[in-house]
Motif scaffolding. Structure first.
Motif, mmCIF file in Angstrom:
data_model
loop_
_atom_site.group_PDB
_atom_site.id
_atom_site.type_symbol
_atom_site.label_atom_id
_atom_site.label_comp_id
_atom_site.label_asym_id
_atom_site.label_seq_id
_atom_site.Cartn_x
_atom_site.Cartn_y
_atom_site.Cartn_z
ATOM 1 N N SER A 88 46.418 41.667 42.300
ATOM 2 C CA SER A 88 47.198 40.770 43.159
ATOM 3 C C SER A 88 46.327 39.663 43.737
ATOM 4 C CB SER A 88 47.843 41.568 44.297
ATOM 5 O OG SER A 88 46.862 42.270 45.044
ATOM 6 N N GLN A 89 45.057 39.962 44.011
ATOM 7 C CA GLN A 89 44.138 38.922 44.487
ATOM 8 C C GLN A 89 43.865 37.903 43.383
ATOM 9 O OE1 GLN A 89 41.190 41.990 45.617
ATOM 10 N NE2 GLN A 89 41.036 40.899 47.576
ATOM 11 N N ILE A 90 43.717 38.396 42.155
ATOM 12 C CA ILE A 90 43.515 37.485 41.026
ATOM 13 C C ILE A 90 44.712 36.558 40.888
ATOM 14 C CG2 ILE A 90 43.173 37.341 38.532
ATOM 15 C CD1 ILE A 90 41.810 40.081 38.680
ATOM 16 N N ALA A 91 45.916 37.108 41.036
ATOM 17 C CA ALA A 91 47.128 36.286 40.938
ATOM 18 C C ALA A 91 47.123 35.173 41.969
ATOM 19 C CB ALA A 91 48.368 37.167 41.118
ATOM 20 N N ALA A 92 46.687 35.475 43.183
ATOM 21 C CA ALA A 92 46.635 34.458 44.233
ATOM 22 C C ALA A 92 45.668 33.341 43.880
ATOM 23 C CB ALA A 92 46.240 35.097 45.561
ATOM 24 N N LEU A 93 44.527 33.690 43.290
ATOM 25 C CA LEU A 93 43.541 32.674 42.915
ATOM 26 C C LEU A 93 44.023 31.839 41.741
ATOM 27 C CD1 LEU A 93 40.879 32.197 44.402
ATOM 28 C CD2 LEU A 93 41.736 34.488 44.784
ATOM 29 N N LEU A 94 44.701 32.458 40.782
ATOM 30 C CA LEU A 94 45.271 31.683 39.675
ATOM 31 C C LEU A 94 46.321 30.715 40.188
ATOM 32 C CD1 LEU A 94 45.655 34.341 36.809
ATOM 33 C CD2 LEU A 94 43.695 32.891 37.368
ATOM 34 N N ALA A 95 47.130 31.158 41.152
ATOM 35 C CA ALA A 95 48.137 30.277 41.737
ATOM 36 C C ALA A 95 47.492 29.123 42.493
ATOM 37 C CB ALA A 95 49.051 31.074 42.678
ATOM 38 N N ALA A 96 46.277 29.351 43.014
ATOM 39 C CA ALA A 96 45.576 28.312 43.766
ATOM 40 C C ALA A 96 44.851 27.321 42.867
ATOM 41 C CB ALA A 96 44.583 28.951 44.732
ATOM 42 N N GLY A 97 44.811 27.598 41.567
ATOM 43 C CA GLY A 97 44.204 26.636 40.655
ATOM 44 C C GLY A 97 43.066 27.145 39.811
ATOM 45 N N ALA A 98 42.691 28.408 39.954
ATOM 46 C CA ALA A 98 41.647 28.972 39.102
ATOM 47 C C ALA A 98 42.212 29.343 37.743
ATOM 48 C CB ALA A 98 41.022 30.196 39.766
ATOM 49 N N GLU A 99 41.357 29.359 36.727
ATOM 50 C CA GLU A 99 41.759 29.796 35.387
ATOM 51 C C GLU A 99 41.401 31.241 35.118
ATOM 52 O OE1 GLU A 99 42.446 25.689 35.306
ATOM 53 O OE2 GLU A 99 40.557 26.647 35.830
ATOM 54 N N ALA A 100 40.457 31.779 35.885
ATOM 55 C CA ALA A 100 40.037 33.164 35.697
ATOM 56 C C ALA A 100 39.383 33.644 36.984
ATOM 57 C CB ALA A 100 39.068 33.291 34.523
ATOM 58 N N ALA A 101 39.144 34.954 37.055
ATOM 59 C CA ALA A 101 38.505 35.556 38.229
ATOM 60 C C ALA A 101 37.307 36.371 37.783
ATOM 61 C CB ALA A 101 39.493 36.448 38.975
ATOM 62 N N GLN A 102 36.229 36.292 38.550
ATOM 63 C CA GLN A 102 35.019 37.046 38.256
ATOM 64 C C GLN A 102 34.847 38.146 39.297
ATOM 65 O OE1 GLN A 102 31.249 35.232 36.725
ATOM 66 N NE2 GLN A 102 30.462 35.766 38.750
ATOM 67 N N LEU A 103 34.667 39.390 38.835
ATOM 68 C CA LEU A 103 34.543 40.540 39.716
ATOM 69 C C LEU A 103 33.217 41.250 39.453
ATOM 70 C CD1 LEU A 103 37.704 40.204 38.687
ATOM 71 C CD2 LEU A 103 38.030 42.243 40.075
ATOM 72 N N GLY A 104 32.472 41.532 40.513
ATOM 73 C CA GLY A 104 31.223 42.254 40.393
ATOM 74 C C GLY A 104 31.302 43.629 41.013
ATOM 75 N N THR A 105 31.528 43.671 42.327
ATOM 76 C CA THR A 105 31.597 44.943 43.046
ATOM 77 C C THR A 105 32.635 45.873 42.438
ATOM 78 O OG1 THR A 105 30.946 43.789 45.073
ATOM 79 C CG2 THR A 105 31.890 45.977 45.328
ATOM 80 N N ALA A 106 33.746 45.326 41.963
ATOM 81 C CA ALA A 106 34.812 46.145 41.373
ATOM 82 C C ALA A 106 34.311 46.950 40.179
ATOM 83 C CB ALA A 106 35.978 45.251 40.952
ATOM 84 N N PHE A 107 33.305 46.430 39.462
ATOM 85 C CA PHE A 107 32.787 47.119 38.275
ATOM 86 C C PHE A 107 31.555 47.970 38.568
ATOM 87 C CE2 PHE A 107 35.230 43.702 36.212
ATOM 88 C CZ PHE A 107 35.931 44.442 35.275
ATOM 89 N N LEU A 108 30.998 47.879 39.776
ATOM 90 C CA LEU A 108 29.778 48.612 40.094
ATOM 91 C C LEU A 108 29.948 50.121 39.970
ATOM 92 C CD1 LEU A 108 28.021 47.001 43.201
ATOM 93 C CD2 LEU A 108 27.089 47.317 40.902
#
Length: 366
Positions: free
Chosen positions: A227-247
């Protein structure tokens, strides 16, 4: 699902990027699992020798045939005060005594380029699909060489001015990093006066960069749910980068103590600190950060090399209070599932969030 504008064909099935986390977390098994699930996996070139980076690329190619990325640290050219580093060495004498080790005595003042030229030469001679840069901006000639080699380039930025500079220099995309991000802030210039506290939150920063720069945006900073990724895509991003989520994924090369600390009630918050590396970085607040953060000089990567034996000794002793527990603000939302499964769950959450938003818009319109 949205994909990266002007990116090579097949780069993304899902607009999900696994952050290149230096220090061992972003290992070939993790990157391969993300790639195989339809995201973009990354290797971290930072803190490795050129040959070490090359060997990891070979391992990753043996694990997946899908596109992947490699991240490089830009050489640090700012002045470092040797006296300040030596004062901090004295500050850490008690830590060395506690863990029964000796701090390295060799000269660490000149260790600031991270083998950049040798690593870049390898990536030009034996190209990979994507190369990203952190802590600065390569020359236009570097972007030209990589483009001729068929490599897609990304520059980490933390403000509008850095994004403009990346576009002018010839980058293909920018990774817009908000203050919520775990690990080091990828600022192009380390300003001791700001001390890592003057940046913007991710949503506001993406909106500002989107209105200023025409490059594709990868959003990074505290993202843990689709849902956070969706918000960023709606704001104009093309993709999202996650680090802590994969740790916390089993394929991650992070220390088990680090993985456990992400959701341990003992570690309740994150802060920016120079304590472990000399550069602002966000991590879980522990004893080392509290005791030494206020005294750490702006001296990167010299402080990183100075504290490395201490951090290794703390890990060997099973003591997370002496480790650099890098983590973003969303660390409490960590999920200990395989990386490929996490990509699929994030993609499903993203689709559900986008569908819910579209449904609400249709209802409002009617």
């Amino acid at each position: 699902m949205q994909s990266m504008s002007s990116a090579p064909n097949g780069l993304f099935a899902y607009p999900i990027v696994q952050a290149p986390m230096a220090g061992g977390a972003s290992c070939p098994p993790l990157a391969a699992a993300v790639c195989e699930a339809g995201g973009l996996g990354f290797l971290a070139g930072g803190y490795k020798t050129a040959d070490g980076m090359f060997q990891e690329i070979k391992r990753l190619r043996a694990l997946t045939r899908r596109p992947f990325g490699v991240n490089l640290f830009m050489p640090q050219t700012g002045y470092v005060d040797p006296a300040a580093v030596e004062v901090y060495r004295g500050q850490l004498a008690g830590e060395a005594s506690w863990y029964e080790i000796s701090l390295a005595e060799e000269d660490i003042i000149g260790t600031s380029d991270d083998g950049y030229d040798a690593k870049l030469a390898i990536l030009i001679e034996d190209p990979v699909p994507v190369v990203s840069f952190t802590f600065g901006l390569p020359s236009p000639a570097v972007f030209t060489c990589l483009r001729k080699a068929g490599t897609y380039t990304i520059v980490t930025v933390t403000c509008v001015e850095e994004a403009r500079a990346a576009q002018t220099a010839g980058a293909d995309a920018v990774c817009v990093q908000g203050m919520e991000a775990g690990g080091h802030q990828g600022t192009h210039r380390d300003d001791p006066q700001a001390d890592g506290t003057a940046g913007l939150g991710l949503l506001a920063l993406v909106a500002q960069v989107r209105e200023t720069v025409a490059l594709p945006i990868i959003a990074a900073g505290g993202l843990m749910r689709g849902s956070q990724i969706a918000a960023l895509l709606a704001a104009g991003a093309e993709a999202a980068q996650l680090g802590t989520a994969f740790l916390a994924c089993p394929e991650s090369g992070a220390d088990p103590l680090h993985k456990k600390a992400l959701t341990d009630p003992l570690f309740v918050r994150t802060e920016m600190t120079r304590a472990f590396s000399g550069r602002p970085a966000r991590g879980l607040v522990n004893r080392f950060m509290r005791e030494h953060g206020p005294y750490a000089p702006a001296a990167y990567p010299q402080v990183h090399h100075l504290t490395l034996p201490l951090r290794k000794a703390a890990a060997a002793a099973g003591d997370p209070q002496g480790m650099a527990l890098w983590a973003g603000q969303g660390h409490r939302l960590s999920r200990t599932m395989p990386a490929g499964e996490l990509v699929e769950v994030l993609a499903a959450e993203l689709t559900a969030a986008q569908h819910a938003l579209k449904t609400r818009q249709m209802r409002s319109a009617s």
